[in-house]
Design an enzyme around this catalytic site. Structure first.
Site, short mmCIF file in Angstrom:
data_model
loop_
_atom_site.label_atom_id
_atom_site.label_comp_id
_atom_site.label_asym_id
_atom_site.label_seq_id
_atom_site.Cartn_x
_atom_site.Cartn_y
_atom_site.Cartn_z
CE LYS A 168 -3.18 3.12 1.08
NZ LYS A 168 -2.30 4.31 0.94
CD GLU A 243 12.20 4.43 9.23
OE1 GLU A 243 12.03 5.37 10.06
OE2 GLU A 243 12.25 4.60 8.01
CB CYS A 277 12.58 9.24 9.00
SG CYS A 277 13.57 8.06 8.06
CD GLU A 378 10.14 12.88 12.01
OE1 GLU A 378 11.04 12.37 11.34
OE2 GLU A 378 9.08 12.28 12.31
#
Length: 476
Positions: A168, A243, A277, A378
């Protein structure tokens, strides 16, 4: 979407339009699938698994090398697709494609070395052997920021190990995924070995969680979504790889090679417009060099060429959408209200070339307080946030004082210090005078709330293998 070796529309007939974030123009119309499409894909993957898993590792390797050959031949076309849909400059798209090709080739060969073992047995007349078996059907969910590379970080080891997969892609970069599906189709892999389902994330993900034939889920994305998937996977005791979010600290000690360190930090921070990331989120600078680092980073930020990624000389493209721009604006506004100083940028890009895209200026903030939201969240945008520190001990405490632990970076010419600090940092990866962490041959992943498991390296293959013990009675 691509199911059982065929491209097809969604069962419900719905579609959506993918948008170029640099100019707001449509890229492609994409099928918007749901649980019905996901179940068809799982059917196909389950049907393909017995045959694919029984092929020798050498035969599966030839299939993966053929995919790599086609991707190599079409890399110019694919780089333009990545840039038009995700926004990153062409040179970054080319780097992503190289990692994809490397992953296919390396895992194609590494699966030949999925060795079992012969165990010395204390019991007479018995032999103990182990073999490595593929996990089974795998569901993979990938993000938009590395739309090609993430496909192969998951699919290459899974397929090499003998698993089949339903993937996906993120809605924002579904066209990239469907172009990659073309590559698999051209390589003539057996039908059902890999399937791509575009559309409603919750419906497709729920099929991955509830269908008992899906034995593993691999996810890259937010920690919040990771939690939901882990809870759902627990009901059927599915294997998972996660992750998740990062909040990477960068530590610049006063004895670092300042010229080289600044080049590296700038490249790391503004990679993919800060949407990485492993990007620099908290830049801790020893107080004796803090002002100089802030000044020179700001000079670099002001000189960067920002624009549509396919144009010559562009160093940074747009953010993925306006929602991402608004989040960055909120974080910068919060930091400034709490005392941060804007040394460069601090606003959306201005001018006719930027008005239809989701552009935010390369930004440098100094005197950022630890109470600012961007210290604990983040940023995922082109904002270099600088924090001063005094001692090595303080730097380590600051770096570890968040619930995330994906990557960290140290810049120093003192290797004793580098080793001391590197060993104490609570992250899955540490760069020492180096920002390039990704390689097909190396494990990639985090600790704490940044994830479970690894992608890349031998560890990445192990994620798709089970160990089976064979205990054999021997006569005589």
């Amino acid at each position: 979407m691509f199911i059982n070796g065929q491209f097809q529309q969604a069962q419900g007939g719905e579609t959506f339009v993918s948008i170029n974030p640099a100019n707001g123009q449509p890229v492609a119309r994409i099928p918007f699938g749901d649980d019905r499409d996901a179940r068809l894909a799982v059917d196909a993957a389950a049907d393909a698994f017995p045959v694919w898993s029984r092929l020798s590792a050498a035969v599966r390797a030839r299939h993966l090398h053929r995919v790599a050959d086609i991707l190599e031949r079409r890399r110019g076309e694919m780089a333009l697709v990545i840039t038009s849909e995700e926004g990153k400059p062409l040179h970054e798209a080319q780097g992503e494609l190289q990692l994809s090709i490397d992953s296919l080739r390396w895992y194609g060969e590494e699966a030949r070395r999925a060795y079992g073992s012969w165990i010395p047995d204390p019991v007479p007349g018995r032999r103990l052997l182990t073999q490595r078996d593929p996990v089974g059907v795998c569901g993979a969910i990938i993000p938009w920021n590395v739309p090609c590379g993430m496909i192969f970080r998951k699919a290459a080891p899974a397929l090499a190990a003998g698993c089949t997969m339903v993937l996906k892609p993120a809605e924002a970069t579904s066209y990239v995924a469907l172009k990659i599906a073309e590559v698999f189709a051209e390589a003539d892999l057996p039908a059902g070995v890999i399937n791509f389902v575009t559309g409603k994330a919750s419906a497709i993900g729920n099929v991955f969680l509830t269908d008992e034939r899906v034995r593993k889920i691999s996810f890259t994305g937010s920690t919040e979504t990771g939690r939901v998937l882990l809870r759902g996977a627990a009901d059927h005791i599915k294997r998972t790889s996660m992750e998740l979010g990062g909040n990477a600290p960068v530590i610049l000690f006063e004895d670092c090679d300042l010229d080289a360190s600044l080049r590296a930090v700038a490249a790391l921070k503004f990679l993919n417009a800060g949407q990485a990331c492993i990007g620099a989120n908290r830049i801790y600078v020893q107080s004796s060099i803090h002002d100089e680092v802030g000044r020179r980073l700001a000079d670099h930020a002001r000189q960067m060429k920002v624009g549509e990624g396919s144009l010559p000389g562009v160093a940074m493209g747009p953010l993925v959408d306006m929602k991402a721009v608004e989040k960055v604006e909120e974080l910068v506004g919060d930091a400034v209200r709490k005392g941060a100083s804007v040394r460069a940028g601090g606003s959306r890009m201005q001018g006719e070339a930027y008005e239809k895209g989701s552009f935010y200026a390369p930004t440098v903030l100094t005197e950022v307080p630890r109470t600012a939201r961007m210290h604990d969240e983040e940023i995922f945008g082109p904002v270099a946030a600088l924090y001063a520190f005094e001692t090595e001990e303080q730097a380590v405490e600051l770096a570890n004082d968040v619930p995330y632990g994906l990557s960290a970076y140290i810049f120093t010419e003192n290797m004793d210090r580098a080793i001391r600090v590197g060993e104490r940092l609570e992250t899955g990866m540490v760069g020492i005078n180096e920002i390039r962490l990704g390689a097909a041959e190396a494990p990639f992943g985090g600790v704490k709330m940044s994830g479970i498991g690894r992608e890349g390296g031998r560890e990445g293959l192990d994620e798709y293998l089970e160990t089976k013990l064979l205990a054999i009675r021997v006569k005589g």
